[in-house]
Scaffold this motif. Sequence first.
Motif, PDB file in Angstrom:
ATOM      1  N   ILE A   1      -9.054  38.360  11.182  1.00  0.00           N
ATOM      2  CA  ILE A   1     -10.099  37.884  12.094  1.00  0.00           C
ATOM      3  C   ILE A   1     -10.015  38.627  13.419  1.00  0.00           C
ATOM      4  O   ILE A   1     -11.014  39.104  13.954  1.00  0.00           O
ATOM      5  CB  ILE A   1      -9.965  36.361  12.315  1.00  0.00           C
ATOM      6  CG1 ILE A   1     -10.216  35.633  10.987  1.00  0.00           C
ATOM      7  CG2 ILE A   1     -10.921  35.890  13.394  1.00  0.00           C
ATOM      8  CD1 ILE A   1      -9.915  34.163  11.031  1.00  0.00           C
ATOM      9  N   VAL A   2      -8.798  38.750  13.912  1.00  0.00           N
ATOM     10  CA  VAL A   2      -8.600  39.469  15.173  1.00  0.00           C
ATOM     11  C   VAL A   2      -9.118  40.888  15.050  1.00  0.00           C
ATOM     12  O   VAL A   2      -9.825  41.404  15.927  1.00  0.00           O
ATOM     13  CB  VAL A   2      -7.109  39.474  15.548  1.00  0.00           C
ATOM     14  CG1 VAL A   2      -6.842  40.450  16.683  1.00  0.00           C
ATOM     15  CG2 VAL A   2      -6.659  38.080  15.938  1.00  0.00           C
ATOM     16  N   ALA A   3      -8.792  41.541  13.933  1.00  0.00           N
ATOM     17  CA  ALA A   3      -9.230  42.922  13.726  1.00  0.00           C
ATOM     18  C   ALA A   3     -10.756  42.992  13.685  1.00  0.00           C
ATOM     19  O   ALA A   3     -11.357  43.905  14.259  1.00  0.00           O
ATOM     20  CB  ALA A   3      -8.636  43.465  12.437  1.00  0.00           C
ATOM     21  N   ALA A   4     -11.376  42.007  13.024  1.00  0.00           N
ATOM     22  CA  ALA A   4     -12.831  42.005  12.928  1.00  0.00           C
ATOM     23  C   ALA A   4     -13.449  41.855  14.311  1.00  0.00           C
ATOM     24  O   ALA A   4     -14.400  42.571  14.659  1.00  0.00           O
ATOM     25  CB  ALA A   4     -13.287  40.874  12.013  1.00  0.00           C
ATOM     26  N   VAL A   5     -12.901  40.946  15.089  1.00  0.00           N
ATOM     27  CA  VAL A   5     -13.419  40.747  16.445  1.00  0.00           C
ATOM     28  C   VAL A   5     -13.303  42.041  17.241  1.00  0.00           C
ATOM     29  O   VAL A   5     -14.228  42.461  17.949  1.00  0.00           O
ATOM     30  CB  VAL A   5     -12.661  39.603  17.143  1.00  0.00           C
ATOM     31  CG1 VAL A   5     -12.983  39.579  18.629  1.00  0.00           C
ATOM     32  CG2 VAL A   5     -12.985  38.274  16.495  1.00  0.00           C
ATOM     33  N   ASN A   6     -12.170  42.714  17.085  1.00  0.00           N
ATOM     34  CA  ASN A   6     -11.965  43.963  17.787  1.00  0.00           C
ATOM     35  C   ASN A   6     -12.979  45.009  17.386  1.00  0.00           C
ATOM     36  O   ASN A   6     -13.516  45.741  18.211  1.00  0.00           O
ATOM     37  CB  ASN A   6     -10.556  44.487  17.500  1.00  0.00           C
ATOM     38  CG  ASN A   6      -9.605  44.083  18.594  1.00  0.00           C
ATOM     39  OD1 ASN A   6      -9.873  44.337  19.764  1.00  0.00           O
ATOM     40  ND2 ASN A   6      -8.527  43.437  18.235  1.00  0.00           N
ATOM     41  N   LEU A   7     -13.237  45.050  16.076  1.00  0.00           N
ATOM     42  CA  LEU A   7     -14.183  46.032  15.563  1.00  0.00           C
ATOM     43  C   LEU A   7     -15.558  45.792  16.168  1.00  0.00           C
ATOM     44  O   LEU A   7     -16.211  46.718  16.672  1.00  0.00           O
ATOM     45  CB  LEU A   7     -14.244  45.907  14.043  1.00  0.00           C
ATOM     46  CG  LEU A   7     -14.904  47.069  13.329  1.00  0.00           C
ATOM     47  CD1 LEU A   7     -13.988  48.280  13.360  1.00  0.00           C
ATOM     48  CD2 LEU A   7     -15.227  46.693  11.893  1.00  0.00           C
ATOM     49  N   LEU A   8     -15.968  44.529  16.164  1.00  0.00           N
ATOM     50  CA  LEU A   8     -17.275  44.192  16.734  1.00  0.00           C
ATOM     51  C   LEU A   8     -17.326  44.569  18.208  1.00  0.00           C
ATOM     52  O   LEU A   8     -18.312  45.133  18.681  1.00  0.00           O
ATOM     53  CB  LEU A   8     -17.546  42.700  16.559  1.00  0.00           C
ATOM     54  CG  LEU A   8     -17.800  42.250  15.126  1.00  0.00           C
ATOM     55  CD1 LEU A   8     -17.993  40.744  15.060  1.00  0.00           C
ATOM     56  CD2 LEU A   8     -19.039  42.967  14.585  1.00  0.00           C
ATOM     57  N   LEU A   9     -16.251  44.290  18.886  1.00  0.00           N
ATOM     58  CA  LEU A   9     -16.179  44.572  20.315  1.00  0.00           C
ATOM     59  C   LEU A   9     -16.310  46.071  20.567  1.00  0.00           C
ATOM     60  O   LEU A   9     -17.045  46.515  21.446  1.00  0.00           O
ATOM     61  CB  LEU A   9     -14.830  44.052  20.846  1.00  0.00           C
ATOM     62  CG  LEU A   9     -14.796  43.705  22.308  1.00  0.00           C
ATOM     63  CD1 LEU A   9     -15.631  42.451  22.548  1.00  0.00           C
ATOM     64  CD2 LEU A   9     -13.358  43.455  22.745  1.00  0.00           C
ATOM     65  N   THR A  10     -15.600  46.853  19.749  1.00  0.00           N
ATOM     66  CA  THR A  10     -15.646  48.296  19.903  1.00  0.00           C
ATOM     67  C   THR A  10     -17.070  48.805  19.695  1.00  0.00           C
ATOM     68  O   THR A  10     -17.573  49.611  20.471  1.00  0.00           O
ATOM     69  CB  THR A  10     -14.737  48.968  18.860  1.00  0.00           C
ATOM     70  OG1 THR A  10     -13.569  48.185  18.730  1.00  0.00           O
ATOM     71  CG2 THR A  10     -14.370  50.362  19.288  1.00  0.00           C
TER      72      THR A  10
END
Lengths: 343, 440
Positions: A324-333
């Motif tokens: 989930i954290v990685a997904a959030v990061n991806l979206l943020l990027t």
Amino acid sequence: MTSKEALAHHASSAETAPGIPPGAVRGARGRGAPDGAPSWRSRLYRWDTKASPYAFVTPFFVLFGVFTLVPLLYTVWYSLHDVQLSALDHQSWAGLDNYRNLLSSDFFWNALRNTFTIGVISTVPQLMAALWLAHMLNYRLRGSTVWRVVMLTPYATSVAAATLVFALLYSWDGGMVNWILHFFGVDAINWRESDWGSQFAVSTIVIWRWTGYNALIYLAAMQAIPADLYESAALDGANRRQQFWHVTIPQLRPTVLFTIVVSTIGATQLFGEPLLFGGVSGSKGGSEHQYQTLGLYMYDQGWIIGNLGKASAIAWSMFLILLIVAAVNLLLTRWLRRSDDHR
Amino acid sequence: MRTSIRRSRGTVAMVAAAALATGLLAGCASDSDDGSSDAGGGDGNGKITLTVGTFGVFGYKQAGLYDEYTKLHPDISIKENVTTRTDVYWPKVLTRLQAGSGTDDIQAIEVGNITEAVQTQAAKFVDIGKDADKSQWLDWKTAQATTADGRTIGLGVDIGPMAICYRKDLFEKAGLPTDRTKLAEQWKGDWSKYVDLGKQYMKKAPKGTKYVDSASSVYNASLGGSTERNYDKDGKVVWDKSKGVKDAWDAAMSVATSDMSAKLKQFDPTWDKGFANGSFASLACPAWMLGYIGEKAGDSGKGKWDVAAAPTASNWGGSFLGVPTASKHQKEAVALAKWLTAPEQQAKVFAKQASFPSTPSAYAGLKPQADTTAYFSNAPLTQIFSDSAKTIPAQPLGPKDKPIDTAISDIGILQVEQKGKTPAQGWEAASKEIKDVLGQ
């Protein structure tokens, strides 16, 4: 032409006599010319160029499979069973019981909350301090190498040694931190047992160890920023602080994102510092579990209590959280990149 | 488990390193040894290497016992694999026992794990008591390592008979008696009497000192002398009804809610510092702790410490030696284990390490090191600990004793002692924790 073809092409051209254009050779030999099959050498060579890369990466994947993938899948199996450390061969199907058990366990939610708060109060100041340090070191300094080495020293120190020292500094009876506070008229704080105090103490260990490491990453990125950007900014009358905000920070964005991702993963799996800070029964994370992180909770369940099924379920929950954290990061990027493009 | 080990950026370095270093090295060592002996040995004389897996300091190497045994049996050499922390040692042994490989030829088992071993791992251990002279050991010691159908899987190493170690100089300043027999008489029979003396101590306590190191220490000492711990004779969990637990809890609570405790956590670095700084005047000490005190309190404590008999005979700690069936040299390993745990050898270890023998016939000739005796004001150590050892009551143990004890002392008692919770709240927190431990 793919790069592989190009390679083969280049190789076969080397075998031919000089003067013959490479294209002719290829036409004659490479594409099934009637007058002869390719020589065994060139065939071997082709086979070599195709297979070798796989051969080179195989050891990694074999090791990865044996030591990572199989155990990883095995934990899935474990997490769906009732498995005790003392009876590994007696596994009874539990379905999702272990997970249900976690969701209804106060200890799990407490650990999750602690992991989050400790993660925030260690990662945020740590990255900000690293940014500031890197900015300072980016200027011409006397003995800059010395400073850089000094910054990396905490990272090179073992967790055990660092935590032992911090545990002594924070000991409520005669520790240095309380001794200093005493000068300012503050009453002694029981750093290990107070809720915020213990989380703060654990974070300082993390901050101390990782700030320098992140600062060096930032520094490397800063040195890749073209100097003329600063020069033109200076010509426009920007002072150092303005240069930092308007030149350095925007240029550093990808690097900052990278460190945030890495630090978040690290924070989610925080384990060594709180374990050792807690001393003898460190896996409990204090008498009220006030600094028991998910990592500690998993260790406590698996190796102290011996409930491997539940421990595996915690491991997978952590994995899920990281996804989930990685997904959030991806979206943020993505979002950041898009907002960059719109400029 | 391993998910975290792979990802957490080296923060698990210590644990991983400990597990790997001791684990893999031990594994490698025994593998290669086995290989060489299976092949008949490179040198052809059938020399074998036995490995002994221990936690902490067992004192065999220190007392020169391995060298001695090798001299007696030139065809055998011995290698000791030490893992310092028991919480790292035991899970490792458990997994290896079940894998059926990687164990040492002899594996030490701590008393906190012996019941779990007896109940769940008995088939993985050689019945070492079969032709050993069991009368050598204290009955309750052997009983702890014996299964319901009479297989003994471990031979008794040491036990932990309890006494009270106290600072004579501090007691004197606080106006308490300093004579060890007088003190022993004053608190004889009940740990609450020992606590009562603490109230008297605190009235005139020398500045910066407390009566006792921690409430958990009192809990532990009192519990070790009861006839019932967390399980009843039939193996049922009765910790919340056990009289032993209740008495010990009450004694601990009267310490935790008073000002007589230095509020330290045992075996923490700050506890160690407490010895050196003289921040507490007494603590319950099993025989094996004498060496620890000497080391941590340092030379300045020499002659200031004294030892008096404890209120009740009580036991804390001790271990066993077992031979896994996975051992390739079972016969030789059993012989070595028997030799190491024989009374003569136990006496030698006591002389060096103050680990107290579990074999009563060793008591007559026991001699602690002159240094140790001098350190503790020439107290008759052998006498005090032997008397205690002979009257320690048999206590039924259970597989989860260790986590239950930890929950009570490091959750329940600590909350009251260090966080100012009420005893009822502490008990409640411990109960919740124990329910989690037992999976209820």
